[in-house]
Design an enzyme around this catalytic site. Structure first.
Site, short mmCIF file in Angstrom:
data_model
loop_
_atom_site.label_atom_id
_atom_site.label_comp_id
_atom_site.label_asym_id
_atom_site.label_seq_id
_atom_site.Cartn_x
_atom_site.Cartn_y
_atom_site.Cartn_z
N GLY B 61 7.16 4.91 1.76
CA GLY B 61 6.86 5.70 -0.29
C GLY B 61 5.75 6.00 -0.29
O GLY B 61 4.80 7.35 0.44
N SER B 62 5.39 6.54 -1.91
CA SER B 62 4.00 7.17 -2.61
C SER B 62 2.64 6.34 -1.92
O SER B 62 2.86 5.00 -2.16
CB SER B 62 4.26 7.13 -3.95
N THR B 63 1.07 7.56 -1.15
CA THR B 63 0.19 6.58 -1.41
C THR B 63 -0.02 6.02 -2.51
O THR B 63 -1.34 5.25 -2.05
CB THR B 63 -0.33 8.04 -1.05
N VAL B 64 0.08 6.35 -3.38
CA VAL B 64 -0.24 5.87 -4.97
C VAL B 64 -0.09 4.24 -4.93
O VAL B 64 0.08 3.02 -5.32
CB VAL B 64 0.41 6.32 -5.92
#
Lengths: 390, 133
Positions: B61-64
């Protein structure tokens, strides 16, 4: 710390905390990534481009982290620019301003765009950089020939602070070679043809380095658009185009598999995004952000149309391009026809669900995201959209 | 039994395992307020990772997602340690900024939820009691 990566004396001192908490944490991130991906050392970078800007994406968690980092004295040590911000209600905009302020306090240039190369941040061939924003990464690698991995928000920030990145992946010659040949037999001429081609290849290839044969892109913007779509529907970070991009010579070493792209592949992407105008309530141009040339073309198309749009037109661009469009009179023309140029922002990272039902766009990347958010999507060239729109 | 992996973030922890056999996304996949897994594709959906030793094959998923791990830590809902098959950017970065001991290179199919384990991240080791229970 046990590590296989060579660190200089100074890097060891940073890691030991001699230069404070922020630099230490940033160095820990770089060393861990270097270890994970087998880097031999850290290499200096020329610039950084940071993701994790929209409040919609980073939320309270991100703000808290950035605030702690600022309080610990975090400062960037190389020229650093930001990804686009989000647009939302008053409460959202307050949070968004807070995020931008925290980045400003770290010494980052507050220009928030996915096309930093159209203004503030243009690398040169061979430069090592640490960029996030997948469309900017693929443009920098493929069209400019600079070198960056597909960084995330925290890793690009760590690199910006230390001024270095671990030497692995696309920083190394051997990983910049093509891994598949794409023989394009389809007719690919317009902006949206390139968007559809990119979208198709992202889906078909995953994280390959494709070598494209059989296209002659007329404009840089076509490559920008194709790459953005590739990087959104897949995770491609570098492509070569025979006779066009700076590293295509020598990109093929071994015998590679060849895949072909036929007219039907392009057509099938366009057919996926062909929702009717009755379900569309905004037109979006500028994903990635427009060049000045694109803005000028749209102003011309609106003048040719001769009557204002009933469906509002939003053009997203960097602050640099918007300033030029203002000065040259394009903004005024666009506004006369119910269009607006929005600087330093992005609808993909904005909480606009519920504001609109459907978008018409010339962007393969936007088509991909807005469909996944549940919007109606119509994908077509700006020329057709502006001619046909209610 | 001792499983040998590699240190990503140093430190020691002891506690109960919560094991997912599927890759885990933190952004949108774990509630930073409660530590409960919300990822629709996860096999530990609805369970809490707070105060546990969390094991899974790899992040996605997202690096956030790194910031979500940080928020879990700030909210007192973080796992005590993280064990993964293969470390990648998102989870490694999250563990570093949050100071959560982390080990990679462990075959997580050998691990079972509910079992108490000791993690010596400095040595990259996970110790499982003999009985397996």
């Amino acid at each position: 710390m046990v590590n296989g990566m060579y660190l200089t004396k100074e890097e060891e001192l940073i890691l030991a905390g001699e230069y404070g908490y922020a630099l230490q944490k940033a160095m820990e991130i770089l060393v861990a990534l270097g270890e994970i991906y087998g880097a031999d050392r850290l290499i200096p970078i020329k610039s950084a481009q940071i993701a994790g800007v929209s409040y919609k994406n980073i939320g309270e968690a991100g703000i808290e982290f950035l605030r702690d980092f600022v309080n610990a004295g975090a400062k960037v040590s190389v020229y650093t620019t930001l990804n686009p911000a989000g647009i939302g209600d008053d409460e959202f905009m307050e949070k968004q301003a807070e995020v931008l302020n925290l980045y400003r306090e770290m010494g980052i240039e507050i220009t928030a765009t996915c096309t930093p190369y159209y203004g503030a941040n243009l690398p040169k061939f061979g430069d090592h950089i640490a960029w996030s924003e997948s469309s900017a990464v693929i443009f920098a690698n493929s069209v400019i020939g600079a070198r960056t991995n597909r960084e995330g928000g925290p890793s690009s920030l760590a690199s910006a602070i230390v001024g270095k990145t671990p030497n692995y992946g696309l920083h190394l010659d051997e990983n910049r070679k093509a891994t598949v040949i794409v023989d394009i037999r389809a007719k690919v001429k317009t902006f949206v043809d390139y968007a559809a081609l990119g979208y198709h290849l992202g889906r078909a290839l995953g994280n390959d380095v494709p070598y494209l044969k059989g296209i002659k892109p007329e404009k840089t913007e076509f490559l920008k658009e194709m790459g953005a779509a590739m990087a959104a529907s897949g995770s491609i970070a570098l492509y070569h185009v025979e006779g066009e991009t700076p590293e295509y010579r020598g990109a093929i070493d071994d015998k590679l598999e060849t895949i072909t792209v036929e007219d039907g592949d392009i057509k099938s992407v366009k057919e996926q995004f062909s929702d009717g105008w009755d379900g569309i309530d905004m037109i979006l141009i500028g994903c990635p952000h427009t060049s000045l040339q694109e803005v000028k073309e749209i102003a011309g198309l609106l003048r040719m149309r001769g009557r204002p749009l009933k469906v509002p037109l939003f053009i997203t661009a960097s602050r640099a391009v918007k300033a030029l469009a203002d000065a040259l009179g394009y903004t005024e023309t666009i506004e006369r026809y119910n269009g607006r140029i929005i600087a330093d922002s992005c609808f993909v990272v904005s909480p606009i669900k519920g504001w609109y039902r459907g978008i018409a766009t010339n962007s393969g990347k936007s088509a991909f995201y807005f469909r996944s958010f549940g919007f109606n999507v119509r994908l077509d060239d700006a020329e057709n959209l502006i001619k046909e729109a209610p | 039994m001792k499983l040998k992996g590699r240190k990503i973030v140093g430190g020691n922890a002891e506690g109960e395992l919560i094991v997912s056999q599927k890759p885990l996304s933190f952004l949108g996949g774990v509630d930073p307020e409660t530590g409960i897994v919300t990822d629709a594709e996860s096999d530990i959906r609805g369970r809490s990772i707070a105060g546990k030793i969390l094991a899974f094959p790899r992040g996605k998923g997202s690096t956030v997602g790194s910031y979500v791990i940080y928020a879990l830590k700030k909210n007192g809902k973080a796992p005590k340690a993280i064990i993964v098959g293969e470390a990648e950017t998102i989870v490694a970065t999250g563990a570093i900024i949050s100071g959560i001991p982390m080990v990679d290179g462990i075959d997580v199919t050998k691990l079972r939820s509910g079992v108490r384990v000791k993690v010596d991240a400095d040595r990259g080791e996970v110790e499982i009691p003999k009985s397996g229970e």
